[in-house]
Motif scaffolding. Structure first.
Motif, PDB file in Angstrom:
ATOM      1  N   UNK A 129       1.722   7.359  -0.903  1.00 38.93           N
ATOM      2  CA  UNK A 129       2.533   7.299  -2.126  1.00 38.93           C
ATOM      3  C   UNK A 129       2.204   5.993  -2.843  1.00 38.93           C
ATOM      4  N   UNK A 130       1.767   6.088  -4.095  1.00 38.25           N
ATOM      5  CA  UNK A 130       1.352   4.895  -4.841  1.00 38.25           C
ATOM      6  C   UNK A 130       1.910   4.973  -6.255  1.00 38.25           C
ATOM      7  N   UNK A 171       5.029   8.128  -9.191  1.00 39.23           N
ATOM      8  CA  UNK A 171       4.617   7.915  -7.806  1.00 39.23           C
ATOM      9  C   UNK A 171       3.917   9.184  -7.330  1.00 39.23           C
ATOM     10  N   UNK A 172       2.607   9.310  -7.573  1.00 35.62           N
ATOM     11  CA  UNK A 172       1.882  10.426  -6.959  1.00 35.62           C
ATOM     12  C   UNK A 172       1.939  10.312  -5.442  1.00 35.62           C
ATOM     13  N   UNK A 212      -1.092  17.978  -4.342  1.00 38.29           N
ATOM     14  CA  UNK A 212      -0.512  16.686  -4.666  1.00 38.29           C
ATOM     15  C   UNK A 212       0.905  16.850  -5.207  1.00 38.29           C
ATOM     16  N   UNK A 213       1.778  15.935  -4.793  1.00 37.12           N
ATOM     17  CA  UNK A 213       3.142  15.890  -5.299  1.00 37.12           C
ATOM     18  C   UNK A 213       3.276  14.745  -6.301  1.00 37.12           C
ATOM     19  N   UNK A 214       4.302  14.818  -7.134  1.00 41.20           N
ATOM     20  CA  UNK A 214       4.628  13.689  -8.001  1.00 41.20           C
ATOM     21  C   UNK A 214       6.129  13.443  -7.970  1.00 41.20           C
ATOM     22  N   UNK A 216      11.668   9.367  -2.064  1.00 38.88           N
ATOM     23  CA  UNK A 216      11.183   8.185  -2.766  1.00 38.88           C
ATOM     24  C   UNK A 216      12.190   7.678  -3.788  1.00 38.88           C
ATOM     25  N   UNK A 217      12.153   6.374  -4.021  1.00 38.83           N
ATOM     26  CA  UNK A 217      12.935   5.727  -5.071  1.00 38.83           C
ATOM     27  C   UNK A 217      12.082   4.619  -5.672  1.00 38.83           C
ATOM     28  N   UNK A 218      12.210   4.418  -6.976  1.00 36.07           N
ATOM     29  CA  UNK A 218      11.371   3.438  -7.661  1.00 36.07           C
ATOM     30  C   UNK A 218      12.243   2.354  -8.288  1.00 36.07           C
ATOM     31  N   UNK A 219      12.204   1.197  -7.731  1.00 33.74           N
ATOM     32  CA  UNK A 219      12.765  -0.061  -8.216  1.00 33.74           C
ATOM     33  C   UNK A 219      14.199   0.059  -8.733  1.00 33.74           C
ATOM     34  N   UNK A 220      14.424  -0.047 -10.033  1.00 29.76           N
ATOM     35  CA  UNK A 220      15.765  -0.190 -10.609  1.00 29.76           C
ATOM     36  C   UNK A 220      16.725   0.889 -10.116  1.00 29.76           C
TER      37      UNK A 220
END
Length: 247
Positions: free
Chosen positions: A79-80, A94-95, A103-105, A137-141
């Protein structure tokens, strides 16, 4: 199951150079037995909102094939971070590349005010599976709002995978919040942050792992590029520096 959070200094707008550095990190994580690797927010381009539109790529892009090849070769999920073009605008994406599978997104649902001129918010949470572990997954804020974690926990998540680009202040706040997420929801947390220059700030590192009781298992410092290896079977983790990381 072993997981890995990569603490990385991405090169501003250097997609090809960052691809090479990502592949190196994946090789190192795979050699240590990781089945899942997570990188910081927008890791493939650097956290650079003003460049996001020109650097955005769809998850189907052939430019991601070298990362897919690494996933396939090592049997590892990655996950990047990458700006993703959509009909509604550019997402902070985040692919998630999986060996031998589509592939997931995932994309950030709650944006900070200073991201609004450059990005559009996504709408959907995601829970995916690796080795029978259900991961959100969770992204920052958005990861700083308990409601986000509560929602994915209710959807079956058993681990919170957090990808961030945080300042020193943000990391201090995260070190208060993420243990509470873990304790309240009985859900381990693995967090990957950047180091070095990013947009108008300096990434403050501190990538870390917490067990389901909120205990800090391992963490990196504020400047070192490295790996946090987390073992769910033993509820343990180790922080390691990255030798010979490509320039």
């Amino acid at each position: 199951m072993k997981l890995c959070a990569v603490q990385l200094a991405s090169r501003k707008g250097d997609l090809e150079g960052n691809l090479q550095r990502h592949r190196y990190c994946i090789e190192q994580a795979a050699a240590l037995g990781a089945r899942l690797v997570v990188f910081p927010e927008l890791s493939l381009t650097g956290y650079e909102p003003t460049l996001a539109r020109q650097l955005a790529l769809p998850v189907s892009s052939a430019r991601l094939d070298p990362l897919q090849a690494s996933c396939d070769r090592h049997g590892i999920t990655v996950a990047f971070g990458l700006p993703l073009p959509t009909p509604n605008g550019i997402h902070i994406g985040m692919p998630i590349l999986r060996p031998g599978e589509p592939r997931l997104t995932y994309a950030k649902q709650r944006l900070h005010d200073d991201e609004l001129p450059f990005f559009a918010a996504a709408m959907q949470s995601l829970v995916f599976e690796v080795d029978e572990q259900h991961i959100a997954p969770a992204i920052c804020y958005e990861s700083m709002f308990m409601a986000h974690a509560e929602k994915v926990r209710a959807q079956g998540a058993g681990l919170y995978l957090v990808s961030v680009a945080k300042t020193a202040k943000g990391i201090r706040e995260g070190y208060e919040h993420y243990p509470e997420v873990a304790r309240r929801l009985n859900m381990p947390v693995l967090m990957a942050n950047c180091v070095g220059p990013a947009d108008t700030f300096i990434g403050a590192g501190g990538s870390a792992a917490w067990d389901s009781h909120g205990n800090l298992l391992a963490a990196l410092d504020e400047r070192t590029e490295g790996l946090v290896m987390m073992d769910l079977a033993t509820a343990s983790a180790t922080a390691l520096t990255l030798p010979d990381l490509p320039a």
